[in-house]
Design a protein around this motif. Structure first.
Motif, PDB file in Angstrom:
ATOM      1  N   SER A 118       0.832  -1.214   0.000  1.00  0.00           N
ATOM      2  CA  SER A 118       0.000   0.000   0.000  1.00  0.00           C
ATOM      3  C   SER A 118       0.865   1.262   0.000  1.00  0.00           C
ATOM      4  O   SER A 118       2.039   1.224   0.349  1.00  0.00           O
ATOM      5  N   ILE A 137      -0.762   5.385 -10.103  1.00  0.00           N
ATOM      6  CA  ILE A 137      -1.102   4.083  -9.504  1.00  0.00           C
ATOM      7  C   ILE A 137      -0.916   2.985 -10.549  1.00  0.00           C
ATOM      8  O   ILE A 137      -0.352   1.922 -10.262  1.00  0.00           O
ATOM      9  N   HIS A 138      -1.345   3.259 -11.773  1.00  0.00           N
ATOM     10  CA  HIS A 138      -1.144   2.263 -12.840  1.00  0.00           C
ATOM     11  C   HIS A 138       0.339   2.002 -13.063  1.00  0.00           C
ATOM     12  O   HIS A 138       0.758   0.858 -13.269  1.00  0.00           O
ATOM     13  N   GLU A 169       1.603  -0.144 -10.209  1.00  0.00           N
ATOM     14  CA  GLU A 169       1.099  -1.518 -10.303  1.00  0.00           C
ATOM     15  C   GLU A 169       1.788  -2.280 -11.436  1.00  0.00           C
ATOM     16  O   GLU A 169       2.071  -3.474 -11.310  1.00  0.00           O
ATOM     17  N   ARG A 214       1.569  -6.148  -9.667  1.00  0.00           N
ATOM     18  CA  ARG A 214       0.555  -6.562  -8.699  1.00  0.00           C
ATOM     19  C   ARG A 214      -0.286  -5.341  -8.337  1.00  0.00           C
ATOM     20  O   ARG A 214       0.157  -4.195  -8.474  1.00  0.00           O
ATOM     21  N   PRO A 215      -1.499  -5.567  -7.849  1.00  0.00           N
ATOM     22  CA  PRO A 215      -2.328  -4.426  -7.432  1.00  0.00           C
ATOM     23  C   PRO A 215      -1.828  -3.829  -6.121  1.00  0.00           C
ATOM     24  O   PRO A 215      -1.169  -4.514  -5.341  1.00  0.00           O
ATOM     25  N   ILE A 216      -2.125  -2.571  -5.912  1.00  0.00           N
ATOM     26  CA  ILE A 216      -1.788  -1.939  -4.631  1.00  0.00           C
ATOM     27  C   ILE A 216      -3.058  -1.360  -4.008  1.00  0.00           C
ATOM     28  O   ILE A 216      -4.096  -1.232  -4.675  1.00  0.00           O
ATOM     29  N   LEU A 217      -2.942  -1.016  -2.737  1.00  0.00           N
ATOM     30  CA  LEU A 217      -3.988  -0.279  -2.029  1.00  0.00           C
ATOM     31  C   LEU A 217      -3.494   1.145  -1.826  1.00  0.00           C
ATOM     32  O   LEU A 217      -2.297   1.365  -1.644  1.00  0.00           O
ATOM     33  N   VAL A 251      -9.911   5.714  -6.677  1.00  0.00           N
ATOM     34  CA  VAL A 251      -9.936   4.255  -6.516  1.00  0.00           C
ATOM     35  C   VAL A 251     -10.757   3.603  -7.626  1.00  0.00           C
ATOM     36  O   VAL A 251     -10.342   2.591  -8.212  1.00  0.00           O
ATOM     37  N   ALA A 308      -8.775   4.075 -11.024  1.00  0.00           N
ATOM     38  CA  ALA A 308      -7.518   3.319 -11.069  1.00  0.00           C
ATOM     39  C   ALA A 308      -7.783   1.824 -10.966  1.00  0.00           C
ATOM     40  O   ALA A 308      -6.962   1.014 -11.386  1.00  0.00           O
ATOM     41  N   CYS A 313      -7.808   0.244  -8.238  1.00  0.00           N
ATOM     42  CA  CYS A 313      -6.912  -0.272  -7.192  1.00  0.00           C
ATOM     43  C   CYS A 313      -7.713  -0.538  -5.918  1.00  0.00           C
ATOM     44  O   CYS A 313      -8.918  -0.305  -5.870  1.00  0.00           O
ATOM     45  N   GLY A 314      -7.035  -1.024  -4.899  1.00  0.00           N
ATOM     46  CA  GLY A 314      -7.682  -1.234  -3.612  1.00  0.00           C
ATOM     47  C   GLY A 314      -7.636   0.034  -2.774  1.00  0.00           C
ATOM     48  O   GLY A 314      -6.838   0.942  -3.029  1.00  0.00           O
TER      49      GLY A 314
END
Lengths: 287, 259
Positions: free
Chosen positions: A101, A134-135, A138, A143-146, A170, A173, A175-176
């Motif tokens: 995160s 964020i992209h 990732e 991997r995905p992030i928060l 959120v 994106a 994302c989490g």
């Protein structure tokens, strides 16, 4: 020299964990206390080697692990610091944490780093930039992030409310969301909004983790002000808001953050147990 | 409404106390804009001070907390953090102290102490490596010294000072025994990581010359000559054995190839 094989960390359980801080590492290694999971600050492990890595290699064998970054400066108008991102990627590849995160904030501009989580203007420009960043992260980490909502002591003139801003980033994106319930409460006092309305704006399905922490209420000022000091027990108002959050979104992996005036491990375990108990009650009520 | 870049540059200027151009972008309410910005400025200053104090505890002990805070503020103003990782902050603190007459006037060895403490930090965070196992040491005994080099553990650092730097550092850590005096003279030595601790040891100037030669990539034969040039009684084999016993050599190399 120990070097872990790149196997994935144990998944984070839907219970309350603790932020692992230096004063407790020796006891965690020696006694393996009953803690559901640990979160560490990514940057504390950016060094090439040394005692911190040795300890973390051993801890990851016994506990699920989450990496929480404080220095990537996702929201800077500067481009992302590629060296910082490479080191984060190397760390994530080495430890394969269950969660990674970062913060919806900025901390550097013109090459100067302030090493703090500075507030963003809630504008469409900032949303666009964060979605791209964020992209980019990732993709680099594969991997995905928060991303976490941050506390703040000032607001810029804006096009969106904070909750709209967080939700928009959120959703766009994909994302989490790391929902910091203490930060929602702190900002609700500092900026005079209804925290329950804030929660209603959020994409609940994206919430992958919740943070809880203590704070400091300043006195003698012209209006209420809370400093997000992470140096005390979670206060009753934040516990109540946590209850509202898990009632609305369901229980989530929850972390007790305590970064200053760090108490004994027993105090942190007790604080985490309170959070887990509240999630158990919520689960029983909804069963 | 300013662009994100304009706003962040304005905010950064306010953190340095250089202007109010960001004020117009902030919703002040009853607590004024300056006070709100001050919360951030205070937090940033406190983080930088805490980081320097953590890296340079001996410097802080020598000058006291109040003067150290002044030094830290002036350092931050001239040397902003350039990295999101705070471990990198403070790398030029020794050079800054050297150029601060108010600091080195009363404590002439202060910059040298700071340099020593930064080397300790480098040693603490250096990459891991396995020491050379006993069974892999044998080939070096029969090798031609001028064809033999060594690779040190990446945490190994050397120091050399006209002042008793390590003694001062140890005394500030423990306050045990009599305080070292400048009459105790120069010290040179080694810093390395041992387990989860950073270790340091004074070495004889001849050993220091030998080790520096090896660290510069010269052969064991050349390093032995460097040590003997300082002290004709220097015994290279003892110096090498000491390094091996401390686990500071991780590989013997072909110095012709590395050269």
């Amino acid at each position: 020299m120990r070097r872990a094989s790149p196997v994935e960390s144990k998944p984070i359980p839907v219970r309350a964990g603790i932020g692992l801080r230096a004063p407790h590492v020796a006891r965690v290694l020696a006694e393996r206390p009953p803690v559901a999971w640990f979160e560490v600050h990514s940057e504390n492990y950016f060094a090439a080697g040394g005692a911190a890595h040795d300890a973390l290699e051993r801890i990851r064998g016994n506990y699920p692990l989450s990496f929480h970054g404080v220095g990537l400066s996702l929201g800077s108008a500067d481009r992302l610091d590629r060296a910082h991102l490479r080191r984060l990627r190397s760390l994530v590849e080495r430890y394969q944490p269950a969660l990674v995160s970062e913060h919806l904030s900025w901390g550097a501009v013109g090459g100067e780093h302030f090493n703090d989580l500075l507030p963003l203007p809630y504008t469409k420009e900032a949303v666009d930039l964060l979605v791209d960043r964020i992209h980019e992260v990732e993709e680099a980490l594969a991997r995905p992030i928060l991303v976490e909502n941050v506390s703040s002591y000032l607001r810029f003139h804006a096009e969106l409310t904070e909750a709209e801003f967080v939700g928009e980033v959120v959703r766009r994106a994909g994302c989490g969301l790391l929902l910091d319930v203490n930060n929602v409460y702190v900002n609700s006092v500092n900026h005079g909004f209804d925290p329950l309305s804030y929660l209603r704006e959020l994409p609940g399905e994206a919430i992958g983790e919740i943070h809880l922490a203590g704070h400091t209420r300043k006195t003698g000022l012209a209006e209420p002000l809370i400093i997000d000091s992470h140096d005390d027990h979670v206060c009753p108002e934040v516990w109540a808001l946590f209850g509202q959050a898990i009632a609305r979104f369901g229980a989530r992996p929850t972390l007790i953050e305590w970064d200053a005036n760090i108490p004994s491990l027993e105090v942190l375990i007790e604080e985490a147990a309170q959070a887990t108990d509240r999630m158990e009650v919520r689960r029983a009520e909804s069963a | 409404m300013p662009s994100l870049l304009e706003l962040q540059l304005g905010f950064a200027a306010a953190m340095r106390g250089q202007g109010e151009r960001v004020h117009g972008a902030i919703d002040g309410r009853a607590i004024g804009v300056s006070a709100r910005l001050g919360i951030y400025r205070h937090a940033i200053d406190a983080t930088r001070l805490r980081t320097l104090a953590s890296t340079y505890p001996t410097v802080q002990a020598l000058v006291g907390e109040a003067f150290f805070e002044q030094l830290a503020r002036r350092y931050a103003a001239r040397h902003p953090s350039l990295c999101g990782d705070l471990c990198a902050y403070g790398d030029s603190f020794a050079r800054f102290i050297e150029q601060s007459p108010e600091a080195i006037g009363p404590v002439p060895y202060l910059a040298e102490v700071a340099r020593f403490e930064w080397l300790r930090q480098e040693a603490a965070f250096a990459a891991d490596a396995d020491p050379l196992e006993r069974e892999h040491r044998a080939p070096c005994a029969s090798a031609e010294p001028h064809a033999l080099g060594v690779r040190f553990h990446s945490s190994v650092r050397t120091f050399r000072s006209d002042f008793p730097i390590l003694s001062i550092h140890r005394w500030c850590e423990t306050s045990a025994g009599d305080a070292p005096t400048l009459a105790d003279g120069a010290e040179c030595g080694l810093i390395w990581r041992e387990g989860d601790q950073v270790a340091a040891s004074v070495v004889h100037p001849s050993s220091y010359a030998c080790i520096e030669s090896l660290r510069a990539g010269q052969s064991v034969g050349e390093a032995a000559a460097a040590g003997s040039a300082v002290d004709p009684e220097f015994v290279p084999a003892e110096c090498l054995q000491d390094l091996l016993d401390r686990g500071l050599i991780v590989e013997f190399t072909d110095s012709n190839r590395s050269a």
